[in-house]
Design a protein around this motif. Structure first.
Motif, PDB file in Angstrom:
ATOM      1  N   ALA A 499       0.809  -1.223   0.000  1.00 51.29           N
ATOM      2  CA  ALA A 499       0.000   0.000   0.000  1.00 51.29           C
ATOM      3  C   ALA A 499       0.843   1.274   0.000  1.00 51.29           C
ATOM      4  O   ALA A 499       0.412   2.311  -0.500  1.00 51.29           O
ATOM      5  CB  ALA A 499      -0.942  -0.004   1.206  1.00 51.29           C
ATOM      6  N   ASP A 500       2.041   1.226   0.580  1.00 56.59           N
ATOM      7  CA  ASP A 500       2.876   2.434   0.695  1.00 56.59           C
ATOM      8  C   ASP A 500       3.724   2.569  -0.566  1.00 56.59           C
ATOM      9  O   ASP A 500       4.859   2.109  -0.635  1.00 56.59           O
ATOM     10  CB  ASP A 500       3.756   2.330   1.946  1.00 56.59           C
ATOM     11  N   GLN A 501       3.173   3.222  -1.589  1.00 58.77           N
ATOM     12  CA  GLN A 501       3.859   3.323  -2.869  1.00 58.77           C
ATOM     13  C   GLN A 501       5.135   4.167  -2.779  1.00 58.77           C
ATOM     14  O   GLN A 501       6.130   3.890  -3.466  1.00 58.77           O
ATOM     15  CB  GLN A 501       2.910   3.933  -3.912  1.00 58.77           C
ATOM     16  N   ALA A 502       5.104   5.193  -1.943  1.00 55.26           N
ATOM     17  CA  ALA A 502       6.301   6.026  -1.789  1.00 55.26           C
ATOM     18  C   ALA A 502       7.465   5.198  -1.253  1.00 55.26           C
ATOM     19  O   ALA A 502       8.596   5.267  -1.749  1.00 55.26           O
ATOM     20  CB  ALA A 502       6.010   7.209  -0.872  1.00 55.26           C
ATOM     21  N   MET A 503       7.175   4.379  -0.231  1.00 52.63           N
ATOM     22  CA  MET A 503       8.208   3.526   0.341  1.00 52.63           C
ATOM     23  C   MET A 503       8.724   2.526  -0.709  1.00 52.63           C
ATOM     24  O   MET A 503       9.926   2.343  -0.892  1.00 52.63           O
ATOM     25  CB  MET A 503       7.634   2.786   1.550  1.00 52.63           C
ATOM     26  N   LEU A 504       7.803   1.887  -1.416  1.00 57.37           N
ATOM     27  CA  LEU A 504       8.196   0.862  -2.382  1.00 57.37           C
ATOM     28  C   LEU A 504       9.071   1.435  -3.482  1.00 57.37           C
ATOM     29  O   LEU A 504      10.122   0.873  -3.827  1.00 57.37           O
ATOM     30  CB  LEU A 504       6.946   0.215  -2.992  1.00 57.37           C
ATOM     31  N   THR A 505       8.635   2.537  -4.068  1.00 58.60           N
ATOM     32  CA  THR A 505       9.388   3.078  -5.194  1.00 58.60           C
ATOM     33  C   THR A 505      10.714   3.685  -4.756  1.00 58.60           C
ATOM     34  O   THR A 505      11.746   3.486  -5.407  1.00 58.60           O
ATOM     35  CB  THR A 505       8.552   4.126  -5.932  1.00 58.60           C
ATOM     36  N   ALA A 506      10.700   4.417  -3.640  1.00 52.20           N
ATOM     37  CA  ALA A 506      11.942   5.047  -3.176  1.00 52.20           C
ATOM     38  C   ALA A 506      12.962   3.996  -2.771  1.00 52.20           C
ATOM     39  O   ALA A 506      14.141   4.052  -3.151  1.00 52.20           O
ATOM     40  CB  ALA A 506      11.650   6.004  -2.020  1.00 52.20           C
ATOM     41  N   TRP A 507      12.518   3.042  -1.966  1.00 51.39           N
ATOM     42  CA  TRP A 507      13.450   2.042  -1.453  1.00 51.39           C
ATOM     43  C   TRP A 507      13.985   1.151  -2.585  1.00 51.39           C
ATOM     44  O   TRP A 507      15.170   0.874  -2.656  1.00 51.39           O
ATOM     45  CB  TRP A 507      12.760   1.195  -0.383  1.00 51.39           C
ATOM     46  N   SER A 508      13.072   0.709  -3.463  1.00 50.17           N
ATOM     47  CA  SER A 508      13.526  -0.175  -4.539  1.00 50.17           C
ATOM     48  C   SER A 508      14.437   0.560  -5.510  1.00 50.17           C
ATOM     49  O   SER A 508      15.360  -0.027  -6.073  1.00 50.17           O
ATOM     50  CB  SER A 508      12.326  -0.757  -5.283  1.00 50.17           C
ATOM     51  N   ASN A 509      14.191   1.862  -5.713  1.00 52.76           N
ATOM     52  CA  ASN A 509      15.036   2.636  -6.628  1.00 52.76           C
ATOM     53  C   ASN A 509      16.397   2.934  -6.020  1.00 52.76           C
ATOM     54  O   ASN A 509      17.429   2.853  -6.695  1.00 52.76           O
ATOM     55  CB  ASN A 509      14.326   3.943  -6.999  1.00 52.76           C
ATOM     56  N   ASP A 510      16.407   3.286  -4.717  1.00 50.55           N
ATOM     57  CA  ASP A 510      17.656   3.707  -4.086  1.00 50.55           C
ATOM     58  C   ASP A 510      18.460   2.541  -3.520  1.00 50.55           C
ATOM     59  O   ASP A 510      19.695   2.569  -3.544  1.00 50.55           O
ATOM     60  CB  ASP A 510      17.358   4.705  -2.953  1.00 50.55           C
ATOM     61  N   ILE A 511      17.788   1.540  -2.989  1.00 53.43           N
ATOM     62  CA  ILE A 511      18.474   0.456  -2.279  1.00 53.43           C
ATOM     63  C   ILE A 511      18.389  -0.869  -3.043  1.00 53.43           C
ATOM     64  O   ILE A 511      19.378  -1.556  -3.252  1.00 53.43           O
ATOM     65  CB  ILE A 511      17.892   0.261  -0.858  1.00 53.43           C
ATOM     66  N   GLY A 512      17.186  -1.212  -3.450  1.00 53.88           N
ATOM     67  CA  GLY A 512      16.975  -2.502  -4.113  1.00 53.88           C
ATOM     68  C   GLY A 512      15.615  -3.077  -3.725  1.00 53.88           C
ATOM     69  O   GLY A 512      15.038  -2.705  -2.696  1.00 53.88           O
ATOM     70  N   PHE A 513      15.103  -3.978  -4.555  1.00 56.77           N
ATOM     71  CA  PHE A 513      13.745  -4.473  -4.334  1.00 56.77           C
ATOM     72  C   PHE A 513      13.680  -5.667  -3.398  1.00 56.77           C
ATOM     73  O   PHE A 513      12.622  -6.023  -2.889  1.00 56.77           O
ATOM     74  CB  PHE A 513      13.110  -4.850  -5.683  1.00 56.77           C
ATOM     75  N   ASN A 514      14.810  -6.313  -3.155  1.00 59.80           N
ATOM     76  CA  ASN A 514      14.781  -7.577  -2.412  1.00 59.80           C
ATOM     77  C   ASN A 514      14.286  -7.433  -0.983  1.00 59.80           C
ATOM     78  O   ASN A 514      13.728  -8.375  -0.421  1.00 59.80           O
ATOM     79  CB  ASN A 514      16.167  -8.230  -2.406  1.00 59.80           C
TER      80      ASN A 514
END
Length: 648
Positions: A499-514
């Motif tokens: 549900a938290d799209q900001a968290m998902l996109t920021a974290w996956s873009n900056d850190i990684g999706f795993n």
């Protein structure tokens, strides 16, 4: 496309009682193939010899399947070895019937060499193409039966002629294909390998204790099952000899033998039964051998399910359907390394393969399986998966449909093809729902109760998934955070980690999706909370990382998976694994399971809302009284006692 097909099966009718000397796998093959082809839109006529004067010419067996009884020789039961002399009469009777039909047959599908002879003659006269499944080959039979083979001498020559004339040849397994090309020099371009199958409607996992209770079998004794025709080449004597070896190893096992001409075996009437009984007596294991006689198809699944292991050790076997049925019921198979058995049984994964006529080797594998419940579970899971992926009659019919279309040089138009796709999808979904009902009911109940208890203790549920599973995770959280079926209840604490799209996109873009899910589990998770993971494969790295983090926090892991469960099944506390390899079918069942879990949770928490509201009201009263006391001085002793009694 003309989809009117004639199946020719001169001695094996779908209507025959199974278990006799001349009735078995071919009867099942013809009947189930006809049934599934009809589901694909074919009109099927099955031509078989009239062996009873009371039989009508035609029987409407299913809506699109007729059984046609052909006059060929005296209308009585005869051994199949004596039937070839009547095949010219069979051809003439069948040709006369075909001439009266309003629609020409697009194709003939012959089963067995004598039916191949009939199809060859009809092709010569009428020009109708034909395909043949031999089911057994004369040269292979002669290798094993020698002087005991009672078929006419010309059989092998007729088989070679039929192969030359046929438009297509069906090999049931790699060994069958090799025999066709090496022993008969059949044209490899004509050969298509299409295996035999089983019906998930008939054969599926059943609780072993329940099956034994129905069959009045010992609840804990080791049960070895042998099921099939009572003829020497089936190798039942090898199993009896192996039983003596198990007794020497102090393994308390019983051999249950199902099959034969009679519902109750007769010493005087059944020579093979008498031979086997005498052998068991001589070897001192007669008390551990049970001859159950012939059983109807509805009973067989209970025998498969009641057994710890199924044994099929014939000298030779063109294919062998009973190992498929046993594996479909979740029973490991020890089979002879011959014919189709060495193809259907995955050695070391769904069971084991041994040399035929080798009781010592069989005894060693039986001991290995019977002594290890963990091994039995491993083989069971692999067996169910393998047969449902590779060997259903529905898949067999779909492959045969491709053969028929190629041979008749016609293609389905787009509309017909779309209809076939839709019909197939509905059949697959129905099969998956049925299999899931049999295998997942208890686990779904455990999962629902566990979720309800977590909510009762003030815990919450974190839910996650990728792709379509992500949408289902949002669906689940919406149903419980809002409401499912019960109106006017409190919202339940479910958080979709998607549900938290900001968290998902920021974290996956900056850190990684795993670890986008693991990070949120670390932030929100507490001991005794639940992490619910949805995945069709069970191998998504971000889900596995989240489960690892949940385990570190003392959370409970619930999974909704498919296929073999993947790595997630190893980490899950409760695993709901849909028995399918199709992503679409798995996701459909996941949504259904989500709704079932919502129902269970709401039923278990029927008083949850009342308790929460009462607790809130009581807390407000206490705060009001406490405030009043703090403003007006020390409380009275009776108030202190009352507060203690009510709120502890």
């Amino acid at each position: 496309m003309n989809k009117t097909i004639a199946l020719i099966s001169e001695h094996a009718s779908p209507l025959a009682m199974l278990g006799g000397v001349d009735s078995g796998g071919q009867n099942i093959y013809v009947g189930e193939l006809a049934r599934q082809l009809a589901a694909l839109g074919y009109a099927i006529d099955v031509f078989t010899r009239r062996d009873d004067p009371k039989l009508p010419i035609g029987v409407q067996w299913l809506s699109n399947v007729r059984i046609i009884h052909v006059d060929a020789g005296p209308p009585k039961q005869l051994s199949k070895e004596s039937l070839f002399q009547y095949m010219d009469a069979f051809t003439e009777s069948m040709e006369a019937f075909m001439a009266r039909q309003p629609k020409r047959y697009a194709l003939l599908h012959a089963n067995f060499w004598m039916s191949g002879y009939v199809a060859m003659k009809l092709k010569e006269r009428l020009g109708v193409p034909f395909v043949i499944t031999f089911h057994a080959l004369g040269k292979v039979r002669l290798m094993h039966q020698r002087e005991n083979d009672k078929f006419p001498e010309e059989r092998c020559d007729v088989e070679a002629q039929v192969m030359q004339a046929a438009d297509g040849i069906i090999a049931e397994c790699p060994q069958d294909e090799a025999d066709l090309t090496q022993l008969y020099r059949a044209d490899p371009d004509k050969i298509t390998m299409v295996p035999c199958g089983f019906s998930p409607h008939e054969f599926h996992p059943i609780d072993k204790a329940y099956a034994r209770m129905l069959l009045d079998m010992h609840p804990t004794r080791k049960i070895i099952l042998q099921l099939g025709r009572m003829v020497p080449r089936k190798g039942i004597d090898t199993v009896i000899q192996a039983l003596t070896q198990l007794r020497k190893e102090s393994i308390d096992a019983q051999l249950v033998i199902v099959g034969g001409e009679y519902e109750k075996p007769h010493l005087h009437a059944d020579l093979e039964y008498r031979r086997l009984m005498e052998m068991a007596t001589e070897l001192g294991v007669a008390d551990a051998v049970s001859f159950e006689g012939r059983k109807n198809r509805e009973q067989l699944k209970y025998f498969y399910a009641a057994a710890d292991v199924f044994v099929s050790t014939p000298w030779y076997e063109p294919f062998g359907i009973t190992p498929l049925e046993a594996m479909a019921c979740g029973t490991p198979v020890i089979g002879a390394k011959v014919g189709g058995i060495q193809y259907s049984v995955a050695n070391g994964k769904t069971g084991f393969l041994v040399r035929p006529k080798d009781p010592q080797a069989l005894a060693r594998k039986l001991e290995l399986v019977l002594k290890s419940e963990d091994l039995q579970l491993y083989l069971r899971q692999n067996a169910i998966k393998r047969v449902n992926e590779c060997f259903t009659w529905k898949k067999v019919a779909q492959q045969m449909d491709e053969v028929y279309r190629r041979l008749t040089a016609e293609q389905l138009d787009v509309k017909d093809d779309d209809k076939r796709i839709i019909a197939t999808a509905f059949l697959e979904a129905a099969d998956t729902f049925r299999l899931s009902a049999d295998s997942l009911t208890d686990a779904i109940l455990r999962a629902g109760n566990m979720l309800a208890k977590a909510f009762e203790k003030g815990g919450k549920v974190l839910v996650c998934g990728n792709g379509g599973s992500a949408a289902e995770s949002l669906h689940f959280s919406a149903e419980l955070l809002g409401r499912f079926e019960m109106p006017n209840r409190v919202g339940l604490p479910v958080i979709s980690l998607m549900a938290d799209q900001a968290m998902l996109t920021a974290w996956s873009n900056d850190i990684g999706f795993n670890d986008v899910f693991a990070r949120q589990v670390e932030a929100y998770g507490r001991p005794d909370d639940v992490l619910m993971c949805l995945s069709t494969s069970g191998n998504s790295p971000n889900l596995l990382e989240a489960m690892e983090k949940a385990k570190q926090l003392g959370m409970v892991c619930l999974t909704l998976l498919g296929k073999d469960g993947g790595q997630a099944a190893v980490r899950g506390d409760i695993n709901l694994i849909v028995p399918s390899s199709s992503t679409q079918r798995i996701q459909e069942l996941h949504l259904h399971i989500i709704h079932l879990l919502c129902t269970i949770v709401e039923r278990r928490l029927v008083n949850y809302s009342v308790r929460r509201q009462a607790a809130t009201l009581s807390s407000s009263l206490v705060q009001a009284v406490d405030l009043s006391v703090s403003q007006n001085g020390n409380p009275k002793p009776d108030y202190v006692k009352q507060k203690s009694d009510i709120f502890g």
